[in-house]
Design an enzyme around this catalytic site. Sequence first.
Site, PDB file in Angstrom:
ATOM      1  CD  GLU A  23      43.130 -48.611 110.657  1.00 20.00           C
ATOM      2  OE1 GLU A  23      44.051 -49.126 109.571  1.00 20.00           O
ATOM      3  OE2 GLU A  23      42.363 -49.105 111.235  1.00 20.00           O
ATOM      4  CG  HIS A  24      44.793 -48.280 115.604  1.00 22.03           C
ATOM      5  ND1 HIS A  24      44.476 -49.326 116.402  1.00 22.03           N
ATOM      6  CD2 HIS A  24      44.741 -48.893 114.668  1.00 22.03           C
ATOM      7  CE1 HIS A  24      44.735 -50.274 116.057  1.00 22.03           C
ATOM      8  NE2 HIS A  24      44.732 -50.469 114.714  1.00 22.03           N
TER       9      HIS A  24
ATOM     10  CD  GLU B 247      46.158 -54.298 114.469  1.00 23.59           C
ATOM     11  OE1 GLU B 247      46.457 -53.304 115.171  1.00 23.59           O
ATOM     12  OE2 GLU B 247      46.002 -54.473 113.396  1.00 23.59           O
TER      13      GLU B 247
ATOM     14  CG  HIS C 226      47.959 -50.303 111.210  1.00 30.89           C
ATOM     15  ND1 HIS C 226      48.582 -50.347 112.406  1.00 30.89           N
ATOM     16  CD2 HIS C 226      47.014 -50.888 111.148  1.00 30.89           C
ATOM     17  CE1 HIS C 226      47.688 -51.336 112.919  1.00 30.89           C
ATOM     18  NE2 HIS C 226      46.803 -51.498 112.110  1.00 30.89           N
TER      19      HIS C 226
END
Lengths: 429, 432
Positions: B70-71, B143, B67
């Site tokens: 991905e950022h 997040e 993840h």
Amino acid sequence: MKLLTEMIDNVKTTFIQSNKFKTIVIKVLFRGKNAHDSATQRSLLSRLLANSTAKYPTKKELTNKLYDLYEASFSVGSSPIYENSIVSFNLEFVNSKYLPDKKVTKEAFEFLHEAIFYPNITKNQFDEKVFQEEKRLLKVSIENIYNNKNRYALRRLLDHMCPDEPSSISPLGDLEVLKNLTSKDLALTYQKMISEDEVSVYCLGDFDIEEMKSYLINNLKIAKLSSKTVNYPLHFNEIRKNITSKEISEEQDINQTKLMIGFRTNTYPTDKLLPALIVFNIMYGGLYVSDLFQVVREKHSLAYEIASQVISEAGLLIVNAGIEKSQINQATSLIINEFRKYQEGRINHELFEVAKTNLLNDLKELEDDPYSIINFIYRRHLFNLSPNVDDYIKQIQNVTLEDVIAVAKNIELDTIYTLTNKAGEHYGA
Amino acid sequence: MELRKYDQIDEIVYYEKLDNGLKVYLIPKKTYNKTYALFATKYGSIDNRFVPYGKEEYEIMPLGIAHFLEHKLFETKEGIDAANILTNLGAQANAYTNYTTTAYLFSTTDKVFEALNVLLDFVQEPYFTDENVAREQGIIEQELKMYLDIPSEQLRLGLLKNMFKEHYINQDIGGTVESIKEITKEKLYTVYETFYHPSNMVLVVVGNFDVNECIKTIRNNQQNKQFHPITNIKREYLCEDNQVVNSYGEVKMDILMPKVAVGLKLPYEGLSGEELLKQELLLKILLEDVFGTTSNNYQEMLDKELITRSFSTNIFVEQTAGFLMISTDTLKDDEFANYVKEKLLSLNSIKMSKNNFNRYKKVILGNFIKSLNYLEYIANSFIYYHFKEVDIFKVLDIIEKLTYNDLKLLEKYFVKKAISIFKVLPKNIVKQ
């Protein structure tokens, strides 16, 4: 896409022909009054109508009927547009082109007729068991707003910022009002809706109009729908200037602080500057490239979630962010500083063009989703604006930098609301 | 390009496998305004134990690195966010990471091929620095904290930790506030080199575009890039039988009403492809019969006030792990849990009527056709099924081929040791 609106048996009916979808969508909308009590009544009513009819009294029987229509989707919802409460019946079913069984369309219209005209009411009251069940479930849904911290913080902001305006009425309903409602009251709410509301019908899909009309007339029995019109105000219309802004803080046992900032836009849906307000909002906090995202998230790493939104009929601009408690002041001043730049005419020209391009893209994409198309057209009809997306696109294209500055100068900061964790406590990972 | 036609549902797909191994699927839709492109790698949060490219030994990565990557891929060498470049073209960009997949996407109504080049370029040109990695840690921390305050997320995670001992499915996809601090640019490059080779990726474009122009754009883009030779990626999953770790667990949050989930863990059986999909569809039919809104049980749970509108059943079936989750908000948390548990255990002998079986098949079919209205659904499901080695437009055939006797295959899953209960309880008891 072809659009045709005409009166059928005195009911305003709009046909949207498009061959891109594999389903047909029918929406019947009832426009009534949105007020403190009626919002709760209509919220509960829409649940009663969605889950039970005279012929299909239980959720089980109703769902089985929908399953037999190749899993047709049926829902009833209530949502506010300022002083108007819109109860809409929505039915979507697979176009019989794709099915072995061609009777689905006719049966779908017959089902909708049943759902609208034959609710589970006998002797002027809703079936008591179904009523108590839906009442209990709605109560839980209202209480559970507390669990969704973003939604809860938004409701609290509106409670504090505009307590006497329709915008602060929760569309789900109010627990105190709900408590006293009876199955008789709701039967009256239903009767009032059927006899006094303004009704509009929308049909979207790949069909022949004459054939659709025949279904509407013979199977939905459209003549039984009310032909009344109503005239409740569609938007806030006061100008709020020189506001002394207020700050409000509340606490829960949570990990992250929710920051909500409410502004008054002083620009309303039918104003010439409304398209400029929409462009402003996208530039300010509607995109990756927007100021808020770039400055608060990317440059200062203060947030993951940050965005602005406009509720045009309420005349509100709202910024929301999830941040650390210790950074409330820093985040707030960054958010307000970015906004002040617009009022001072310091505008990023490139961002202005990008915002417009993205809005145009959004509007074109809207035509790829059947529900978005109908919602767009219904809203435009209500506000007496052209229902053609292309006309709205032109208005957006014609927005100038000066318009954006003018619209920003009309905006006033009103309320800063924070939902934070209790002092001295630490939770989480 | 190879043309595949699916007459029954009026769909066509063009397919090509490029020399570098990238599989390209083009689904033209002339009646739509927009085009939706999805570029995905078969790499998600559970792929945390693997042999890095060019190495011999297995390594373990910090939780949440898929993840995080991905950022970070959105940042280009020039220091510009690729999402901004796409936004500037009028396209809307996004990305997501789940247990098995990381996907990058955009939708647009204009300049499709320019946007496509940007998408391929930013995903295939990583640029990580110590500074940009540190900055991202602050954003992702927020997040993760957002999820810590979402009760449904904590319910699901708590249940997974209860059920799985060491399979990475028992971890938050984003990792933890601590684990993301262990992520370095070197680790990101290691992951990137291993999993972002074109042969581990797939590109799906669906919408309004010219097919020939599109494939030309993609071929040109890929021809200009260098990749290491195609190798076989070695990954290891700690697959488990259906014994749960804890049969009960709870956590307290600032909410008003308890949330309860009952989970059933599926044993690892090495199923894949159509077999795995068949299992998923059969479970769907079974849960519909037992807990669906047309079941007597659903009405009984309503009558006893065991459930609210939040009641839901979820099925998660992947090659290396699977589970069912039945959850609700309720004041009668123990009663609900016991009721569901008892019903699940009774499924060791399935008594569904043939009539219901056929009706639910029809429901799944209608639902599937309805979803094909949405390009996003087509593209995302395409990837979902593709990584499961199933052709999305053949799902119809698979549904039609399901037989009543197949249900028997499921009975063995419903045993006591596979069941776990997890609750999210209010911190303060509120008067009712």
